[in-house]
Motif scaffolding. Structure first.
Motif, PDB file in Angstrom:
ATOM      1  N   HIS A   8      39.359  25.239  39.995  1.00  0.00           N
ATOM      2  CA  HIS A   8      38.919  25.304  41.023  1.00  0.00           C
ATOM      3  C   HIS A   8      39.642  24.843  42.060  1.00  0.00           C
ATOM      4  N   PHE A   9      40.423  24.095  42.032  1.00  0.00           N
ATOM      5  CA  PHE A   9      41.255  23.386  43.097  1.00  0.00           C
ATOM      6  C   PHE A   9      42.746  24.098  42.883  1.00  0.00           C
ATOM      7  N   CYS A  10      43.015  25.055  42.236  1.00  0.00           N
ATOM      8  CA  CYS A  10      44.182  25.888  42.115  1.00  0.00           C
ATOM      9  C   CYS A  10      44.093  27.274  43.103  1.00  0.00           C
ATOM     10  N   ALA A  11      45.350  27.664  43.635  1.00  0.00           N
ATOM     11  CA  ALA A  11      45.216  28.856  44.457  1.00  0.00           C
ATOM     12  C   ALA A  11      45.263  30.049  43.360  1.00  0.00           C
ATOM     13  N   ALA A  12      44.593  31.146  44.018  1.00  0.00           N
ATOM     14  CA  ALA A  12      44.425  32.461  43.303  1.00  0.00           C
ATOM     15  C   ALA A  12      45.282  33.289  44.059  1.00  0.00           C
ATOM     16  N   ASP A  13      45.650  33.233  45.496  1.00  0.00           N
ATOM     17  CA  ASP A  13      46.220  34.221  46.203  1.00  0.00           C
ATOM     18  C   ASP A  13      46.903  33.351  47.413  1.00  0.00           C
ATOM     19  N   GLU A  60      37.807  31.691  40.089  1.00  0.00           N
ATOM     20  CA  GLU A  60      37.227  32.686  40.421  1.00  0.00           C
ATOM     21  C   GLU A  60      37.975  33.996  40.148  1.00  0.00           C
ATOM     22  N   LEU A  61      39.163  33.993  39.916  1.00  0.00           N
ATOM     23  CA  LEU A  61      40.211  35.105  39.733  1.00  0.00           C
ATOM     24  C   LEU A  61      39.927  35.436  38.264  1.00  0.00           C
ATOM     25  N   LEU A  62      39.850  34.228  37.270  1.00  0.00           N
ATOM     26  CA  LEU A  62      39.830  34.681  36.066  1.00  0.00           C
ATOM     27  C   LEU A  62      38.308  34.865  35.617  1.00  0.00           C
ATOM     28  N   GLU A  63      37.325  34.520  36.387  1.00  0.00           N
ATOM     29  CA  GLU A  63      36.023  34.680  36.008  1.00  0.00           C
ATOM     30  C   GLU A  63      35.761  36.144  36.269  1.00  0.00           C
ATOM     31  N   ASP A 117      56.931  47.438  56.109  1.00  0.00           N
ATOM     32  CA  ASP A 117      57.124  48.742  56.601  1.00  0.00           C
ATOM     33  C   ASP A 117      56.033  49.410  55.928  1.00  0.00           C
ATOM     34  N   ASP A 118      55.163  49.144  54.597  1.00  0.00           N
ATOM     35  CA  ASP A 118      54.452  49.756  53.967  1.00  0.00           C
ATOM     36  C   ASP A 118      53.076  49.184  54.400  1.00  0.00           C
ATOM     37  N   LEU A 119      52.240  50.353  54.977  1.00  0.00           N
ATOM     38  CA  LEU A 119      50.975  49.795  55.741  1.00  0.00           C
ATOM     39  C   LEU A 119      49.654  49.710  54.603  1.00  0.00           C
ATOM     40  N   SER A 120      50.267  49.446  53.272  1.00  0.00           N
ATOM     41  CA  SER A 120      49.186  49.150  52.039  1.00  0.00           C
ATOM     42  C   SER A 120      48.356  48.008  52.466  1.00  0.00           C
ATOM     43  N   ALA A 121      47.182  47.802  51.939  1.00  0.00           N
ATOM     44  CA  ALA A 121      46.442  46.835  52.233  1.00  0.00           C
ATOM     45  C   ALA A 121      46.655  45.504  51.654  1.00  0.00           C
ATOM     46  N   GLU A 122      47.665  45.696  50.642  1.00  0.00           N
ATOM     47  CA  GLU A 122      47.876  44.561  49.880  1.00  0.00           C
ATOM     48  C   GLU A 122      48.810  43.448  50.783  1.00  0.00           C
ATOM     49  N   ILE A 123      49.481  43.802  51.792  1.00  0.00           N
ATOM     50  CA  ILE A 123      50.134  42.685  52.899  1.00  0.00           C
ATOM     51  C   ILE A 123      49.372  41.842  53.130  1.00  0.00           C
ATOM     52  N   TYR A 124      47.694  42.080  53.291  1.00  0.00           N
ATOM     53  CA  TYR A 124      46.842  40.944  53.574  1.00  0.00           C
ATOM     54  C   TYR A 124      45.931  41.022  52.416  1.00  0.00           C
ATOM     55  N   LEU A 125      45.253  39.931  52.209  1.00  0.00           N
ATOM     56  CA  LEU A 125      44.462  39.522  51.192  1.00  0.00           C
ATOM     57  C   LEU A 125      43.234  40.370  51.187  1.00  0.00           C
ATOM     58  N   LEU A 126      42.917  41.097  49.859  1.00  0.00           N
ATOM     59  CA  LEU A 126      41.659  42.160  50.152  1.00  0.00           C
ATOM     60  C   LEU A 126      40.624  41.165  49.369  1.00  0.00           C
ATOM     61  N   LEU A 127      39.094  41.817  49.715  1.00  0.00           N
ATOM     62  CA  LEU A 127      38.138  41.254  49.452  1.00  0.00           C
ATOM     63  C   LEU A 127      37.835  41.396  47.727  1.00  0.00           C
ATOM     64  N   PRO A 128      38.015  40.477  46.869  1.00  0.00           N
ATOM     65  CA  PRO A 128      37.982  40.830  45.494  1.00  0.00           C
ATOM     66  C   PRO A 128      36.699  41.423  45.084  1.00  0.00           C
ATOM     67  N   ASP A 129      36.550  42.331  43.972  1.00  0.00           N
ATOM     68  CA  ASP A 129      35.693  42.890  43.736  1.00  0.00           C
ATOM     69  C   ASP A 129      34.111  42.077  43.401  1.00  0.00           C
ATOM     70  N   LEU A 130      34.489  40.913  42.847  1.00  0.00           N
ATOM     71  CA  LEU A 130      32.933  40.228  42.340  1.00  0.00           C
ATOM     72  C   LEU A 130      32.631  39.400  43.781  1.00  0.00           C
ATOM     73  N   LEU A 131      33.497  39.091  44.710  1.00  0.00           N
ATOM     74  CA  LEU A 131      32.958  38.544  45.887  1.00  0.00           C
ATOM     75  C   LEU A 131      32.344  39.571  46.857  1.00  0.00           C
ATOM     76  N   GLU A 132      33.083  40.817  46.782  1.00  0.00           N
ATOM     77  CA  GLU A 132      32.372  41.895  47.371  1.00  0.00           C
ATOM     78  C   GLU A 132      31.002  42.105  47.043  1.00  0.00           C
ATOM     79  N   LYS A 133      30.984  42.138  45.745  1.00  0.00           N
ATOM     80  CA  LYS A 133      29.450  42.731  45.242  1.00  0.00           C
ATOM     81  C   LYS A 133      28.440  41.665  45.716  1.00  0.00           C
TER      82      LYS A 133
END
Length: 651
Positions: free
Chosen positions: A421-426, A253-256, A363-379
């Motif tokens: 499909h059976f490999c981790a993206a994040d 899904e990451l590569l797609e 100490d940085d409150l950026s969202a990347e500390i937790y996994l973001l909803l990827p664009d394709l999945l979000e759409k």
């Protein structure tokens, strides 16, 4: 095996090897192995399928196939030893110890000033650094049933030979590539983790492992004429300890999404509930077998069980003119962590997974500390939330469970998709099989095809330190690749990361969530002991259900519960860790699935595992803080703190 006629074969003008990127896994079994999945929905293997009779973990081999295409790009036939002359070639290598250290993904905005030194920085002489490269060279193989094939056993590390794997062929002449035996070692006796070493976690001085990667090619002749063949790539990573469980987002899904963004693939024209939405939700429930927090909320007895047919019915279609469950769809959509308009790091939003920056930049409150909803999945989720989706839940045919059930024209992509499909993206900190360079388009010459250099190993010398500017440069290491080019970014030895991929590092929120890659390295699991209690119909139903709901720390099976000691112990102990396998569930308890996933260990260890788990349970009568730490797999709160400091040494 193809039965195409000679007239069909005459239409073939070129061929492709699939999977385009094949990912297998190391294992310590001496001879037995199993194949990587060839469809995305294979039937679960029987219990104890992943170990041999001695209890050793079998290697996961990659089977490569060749498909012939006509001038119009249509698949004509699979090419085998029965209808073509085929000679396979492959070249894998391990470059980890001659590469640069890993601390954090260098494409993060926070990493702009990072300077990563070389691994083994005291090894300066070019000849001595060359001794850190494990490169057995090119191997070839042909014909059928070559079980004593071409071995990648001539590469050395600091003068000692290291076996990386071998080539074999099956009864159709297809290629089988097997990786290493999970052997990690230091010829000079250095520790796998040295607390005195700066950034020593996963960058052990004087160590190697036997993961690897590299190109796969073939020379193909049909009726006396050689045709061009598009080559592939193979990579070998650690065992997947929950083989059937899918991570929340897959490498496919990451590569797609990457290829769609770069106009190399077409985006879906319409959102399908079954194909595009349901996997996003179901995988939250699928993680119930490897993480206690997900089991509590999304599991079989949880309030949001996305595998419950009656709950699915509320979500899979529009109910009446007033859209009775439209509000429910909106609440679910709003529960996810958006990439856009995100107010900052928040562990409460879904999915409960760490991001690339977790631990390094708390100490940085950026969202990347937790996994973001990827664009394709979000759409896809947003279209579903708005009611703009195809309600096809009852219309989609049952997916194939093996490659023979897949139409010929769809087999090439099935092989490629299934492998990824059976490999981790994040999260890429650094990840399991492969890491952050995979999300850069410069790594590819075509969808799912790794861009290659003109020959030999990839460039290894980019100066004394690797920076973001160098890593992301046009002529940098994310350009053309050679043998070992993908796995060099991973930790060495890989076992220390398996010992450190835990949930519950954010103790102020919860002891079992967020987490990293529980589908690969489990956190909390259903034990054999609890499974037997569940399945014993003479037991009290309440006792049986409580046993089903209980989850034990995956690390409870280890002889020591001190996390720092586990880092080194995992090098030799990994093959004894539990594998999460499918078992039949009870037929007389409502709400318990017909298939459940249970931890299995080598038979001779079952009693000692039960004893260890019992010891941990008794200790939980201590302070609540100790109980919480042990739920997450730590000895106590001090151990949790120590492990977090070790795991996330800030650059």
């Amino acid at each position: 095996m193809s039965d195409s006629s000679n007239s069909d074969l005459s239409r073939i003008v070129r061929a492709e090897i699939h999977p385009a990127i094949g990912v297998g896994r190391v294992g310590n079994a001496t001879s037995e192995y199993y194949l990587t999945p060839q469809v995305s929905t294979p039937a679960p293997r029987p219990p104890h399928s992943y170990r041999d009779a001695t209890g050793a973990i079998k290697r996961e081999a990659v089977q490569f196939r060749i498909y012939g295409y006509d001038a119009g790009g249509e698949v004509v036939a699979e090419l085998t030893a029965d209808n073509a002359e085929i000679e396979w070639q492959a070249h894998i290598a391990n470059l980890k110890s001659a590469w640069y250290e890993f601390s954090v993904a260098l494409d993060l905005k926070q990493a702009k000033d990072i300077k990563m030194p070389r691994r083994n920085p005291n090894v300066v002489d070019p000849e001595d650094r060359a001794a850190l490269i494990i490169d057995p060279g090119l191997r070839s193989i042909s014909s059928k049933n070559q079980e004593q094939g071409a071995r990648f056993d001539s590469g050395t590390f600091m003068g000692e030979k290291v076996y990386l794997g071998e080539l074999r062929t099956d009864d159709a002449g297809r290629l089988l590539v097997l990786g290493g035996h999970g052997v990690s070692n230091s010829p000079t006796g250095m520790p796998a983790f040295n607390p005195a070493q700066n950034n020593g976690f996963g960058n052990a001085i004087g160590w190697h492992d036997d993961t690897s990667d590299g190109p796969v090619d073939a020379t193909v002749t049909i009726n006396g004429s050689e045709i061009p063949v598009e080559g592939a790539w193979v990579a070998f990573g650690p065992p997947k300890f929950a083989p059937d469980i899918i991570g929340w987002r897959t490498m496919y899904e990451l590569l797609e999404e990457l290829f769609i963004k770069n106009a190399m693939l077409d985006a879906p024209t319409k959102v399908s509930f079954t194909k595009h939405v349901y996997p996003i939700l179901q995988r939250l429930s699928g993680l119930q077998w490897v993480n206690a927090g997900f089991a509590t909320m999304f599991g079989a007895d949880g309030p949001l069980n996305f595998e419950n047919p009656s709950f699915i019915d509320k979500l899979c279609r529009i109910h009446g003119e007033r859209d009775a469950f439209g509000g429910l769809r909106r609440e679910i959509y709003n529960s996810f962590r958006p990439a856009q308009d995100n107010p900052g790091a928040n562990p409460r939003t879904w999915p409960w997974l760490y991001g690339d920056a977790f631990g390094s930049y708390d100490d940085d409150l950026s969202a990347e500390i937790y996994l973001l909803l990827p664009d394709l999945l979000e759409k896809s989720l947003k279209a579903w939330m708005l009611g703009d989706f195809v309600a096809d839940w009852a219309e989609v045919a049952a997916p194939p469970q093996n490659i023979d059930q897949v139409p010929l024209a769809e087999q090439p992509m099935s092989l490629t998709k299934a492998s990824l499909h059976f490999c981790a993206a994040d999260a890429f900190h650094p990840g399991i099989e492969l890491t952050w360079p995979m999300r850069h388009i410069t790594m590819y010459q075509a969808p799912f095809r790794i861009k290659r250099n003109k020959g030999g190993l990839p460039q290894l010398d980019f100066g004394s330190h690797l920076t973001q500017d160098i890593a992301l440069a046009v002529d940098g290491p994310l350009n053309a690749q050679g043998p070992g080019g993908l796995t060099r970014w991973m930790l060495v030895p890989w076992q220390v990361d398996t010992a450190g991929c835990r949930s519950g590092y954010t103790k102020s929120y919860d002891s079992t969530i967020p987490t990293f890659w529980p589908a690969h390295v489990p956190n909390q699991v259903l034990t054999e002991e609890d499974y037997q209690t569940l399945m014993n119909t003479s037991n009290n139903p309440v006792e049986r259900r409580n046993a089903f709901l209980h989850r034990e720390s995956w690390y409870a099976t280890m002889p020591t519960h001190n996390s720092k000691e586990q880092l080194s112990l995992m090098v030799s102990y990994f093959s004894k860790m539990g594998i999460i396998e499918a078992r039949p569930g009870p037929t007389d308890l409502d709400g318990v699935p017909t298939t459940i996933y249970v931890q299995t260990v080598p038979k001779e260890l079952e009693k000692s595992v039960q004893s260890a788990a019992s010891s941990v349970r008794k200790s939980t009568k201590q302070a609540a803080a100790t109980h919480a730490a042990q739920q997450a797999g730590f000895k106590d709160e001090n151990d949790r703190k120590d492990m977090k400091n070790i795991r996330f040494q800030k650059p």
